[in-house]
Design an enzyme around this catalytic site. Structure first.
Site, short mmCIF file in Angstrom:
data_model
loop_
_atom_site.label_atom_id
_atom_site.label_comp_id
_atom_site.label_asym_id
_atom_site.label_seq_id
_atom_site.Cartn_x
_atom_site.Cartn_y
_atom_site.Cartn_z
N GLN A 1 35.75 69.39 -5.55
CA GLN A 1 36.29 70.73 -5.82
C GLN A 1 37.59 70.61 -6.63
O GLN A 1 37.75 71.26 -7.67
CB GLN A 1 36.57 71.43 -4.48
CG GLN A 1 37.24 72.77 -4.62
CD GLN A 1 36.30 73.85 -5.15
OE1 GLN A 1 35.23 74.05 -4.60
NE2 GLN A 1 36.69 74.53 -6.20
N CYS B 1 38.60 78.34 -4.13
CA CYS B 1 37.35 77.56 -4.17
C CYS B 1 36.17 78.38 -3.66
O CYS B 1 35.02 78.06 -3.98
CB CYS B 1 37.50 76.28 -3.37
SG CYS B 1 37.76 76.56 -1.60
N ASP C 1 43.02 79.46 -0.17
CA ASP C 1 41.74 79.14 0.49
C ASP C 1 41.75 79.87 1.83
O ASP C 1 42.80 80.35 2.28
CB ASP C 1 41.64 77.61 0.68
CG ASP C 1 40.28 77.17 1.20
OD1 ASP C 1 39.34 77.99 1.21
OD2 ASP C 1 40.15 76.00 1.62
N ARG D 1 28.03 66.47 3.03
CA ARG D 1 29.05 67.40 3.55
C ARG D 1 29.01 67.26 5.06
O ARG D 1 27.98 67.50 5.69
CB ARG D 1 28.73 68.84 3.13
CG ARG D 1 29.62 69.83 3.86
CD ARG D 1 29.56 71.22 3.29
NE ARG D 1 30.26 71.29 2.01
CZ ARG D 1 30.66 72.41 1.44
NH1 ARG D 1 30.43 73.58 2.02
NH2 ARG D 1 31.28 72.39 0.28
N ARG E 1 32.18 73.56 -11.75
CA ARG E 1 31.81 72.48 -10.83
C ARG E 1 30.58 71.74 -11.33
O ARG E 1 30.45 70.53 -11.14
CB ARG E 1 31.61 73.04 -9.42
CG ARG E 1 32.94 73.53 -8.86
CD ARG E 1 32.93 73.69 -7.42
NE ARG E 1 32.60 72.47 -6.71
CZ ARG E 1 32.25 72.43 -5.43
NH1 ARG E 1 32.19 73.56 -4.73
NH2 ARG E 1 31.97 71.29 -4.84
N HIS F 1 38.28 67.52 -0.04
CA HIS F 1 37.21 68.16 -0.84
C HIS F 1 37.43 67.73 -2.30
O HIS F 1 37.82 68.53 -3.15
CB HIS F 1 37.30 69.68 -0.68
CG HIS F 1 36.06 70.40 -1.11
ND1 HIS F 1 34.92 69.76 -1.57
CD2 HIS F 1 35.76 71.75 -1.16
CE1 HIS F 1 33.99 70.67 -1.86
NE2 HIS F 1 34.47 71.87 -1.62
N1 CP Z 1 33.79 75.76 -2.73
C1 CP Z 1 32.76 75.28 -2.02
O1 CP Z 1 32.68 74.08 -1.73
O2 CP Z 1 31.79 76.19 -1.74
P1 CP Z 1 30.57 75.96 -0.76
O3 CP Z 1 31.11 75.80 0.62
O4 CP Z 1 29.74 77.21 -0.92
O5 CP Z 1 29.81 74.74 -1.21
N1 NVA Z 2 38.69 74.78 3.50
C1 NVA Z 2 37.37 75.35 3.43
C2 NVA Z 2 36.72 75.04 2.13
C3 NVA Z 2 35.36 75.63 1.95
C4 NVA Z 2 34.74 75.27 0.65
C5 NVA Z 2 36.55 74.81 4.59
O1 NVA Z 2 36.63 73.61 4.89
O2 NVA Z 2 35.83 75.58 5.21
#
Ligand code: CP
Ligand code: NVA
Length: 308
Positions: A138, A266, A227, A108, A292, A135
């Site tokens: 997800q 998400c 989101d 990440r 997931r 993502h």
């Molecule tokens: N939805 C998601 O990716 O959650 P986290 O940021 O908690 O991993």
């Molecule tokens: N769009 C959000 C998703 C988090 C899972 C972000 O990037 O923070």
């Protein structure tokens, strides 16, 4: 060995195979404990290295459970504890060491460039656990959730996104092309999806519908996604952006326009959705989070070349 970095680059047949495998595996775990291992322990002896440059709750835990349920293990690295994070070691050398000790790498990151660099130097599969531009784990999992709840292929459903044009939406757009579903987006004019992804849609002879008016986007939707307005990589005037999105908050009045819809998010959430909707009967966000684990197991098998 296959990477799982962007839905745009993965064949639809492979994405469908992953979903099919996840469905079978999930059904077989009905009476299992959390850490019981799937029959045959297909990833026995394998280790997934996870690294987070930004916070995560769900991705971290779901990948932990996913690899454990397949018979393997995982270790989680904090980027600021590595020489790489401190600027004391090159990405190329780090990637070679990760490939020496590990069997897969889940990242990440704040940087799209870093993903491309890792691809260049890794000798093990790379999984994108969220980047500024996508993502993918997800959204593939969300397709699983939608088909499970609606009991129909997603190509027969109307999907709607209300909110910011961010990484999650980019992956949803990519999925709309790969899985041929109708996607309507409701967002302010100046927050529309970027040209790169819209050009890609066009190049693939597909069409997505974008409205300034959230009511138009939501009407008769089967699924409504949202989101956070402020994403982890957003460097914006937060107060201003939240104000720009004020009329895009999903509340029960908006949902009345889509009586058969379910609501997905998400997580984590901000104030883009009312408590009544988020905790209401149309909301399926907890099942969404749970799935997931199942889908990421099949993504891992795909990456390790073990998908049946
Ligand atoms: N939805 C998601 O990716 O959650 P986290 O940021 O908690 O991993
Ligand atoms: N769009 C959000 C998703 C988090 C899972 C972000 O990037 O923070």
């Amino acid at each position: 060995m296959k990477h799982f970095v962007n839905l745009m680059d993965i064949k639809t047949t492979d994405l469908k195979k992953i979903l099919k495998d996840a469905k079978k595996r999930k059904a077989k775990r009905k009476n299992f404990n959390t850490l019981d291992i799937d029959k045959g322990a297909p990833l026995k002896g394998k280790i997934l290295i996870q690294m987070f440059e930004k916070p995560s709750l769900r991705t971290r835990l779901s990948f932990y459970l996913a690899i454990r349920q397949l018979g393997g293990g995982t270790i989680t690295l904090r980027s600021n504890e590595l020489h790489l994070g401190k600027g004391g070691e090159s990405l190329a050398d780090t990637a070679k060491i990760l490939s020496t000790y590990g069997d897969g790498f889940m990242l990440r990151t704040n940087s799209n460039k870093k993903i491309n660099e890792f691809i260049k130097f890794l000798k093990i599969p790379l999984i994108n656990g969220l980047s500024p531009s996508s993502h993918p784990t997800q959204i593939l999992s969300d397709i699983f959730t939608i088909e499970e709840i609606k009991k129909k292929p997603i190509s027969k459903l109307n999907i709607c996104w209300i909110g910011d044009s961010n990484n999650v939406l980019n992956s949803l757009i990519a999925a709309s092309v790969k899985f041929s579903f109708k996607l309507k987006i409701g967002c302010p004019k100046k927050y529309r999806p970027n040209k790169f992804i819209l050009d890609w849609v066009k190049k693939n002879h597909k069409f997505i519908y974008i409205f300034d008016d959230p009511k138009k986007a939501v009407r008769n939707a089967d699924v409504i996604f949202s989101d956070k307005v402020i994403s982890l990589n957003d460097k914006v005037n937060i107060i201003k952006k939240k104000k720009d999105f004020k009329k895009y908050i999903i509340d029960n009045n908006l949902l009345k326009l889509a009586p058969k819809s379910i609501f997905l998010h998400c997580l984590p959430r901000g104030d883009e959705v009312s408590d009544q909707v988020f905790l209401g009967e149309k909301s399926r966000v907890w099942e969404q989070a749970c799935n997931r684990v199942h889908v990421q197991k099949s993504i891992l098998l795909y990456c390790f070349g073990k998908l049946r």
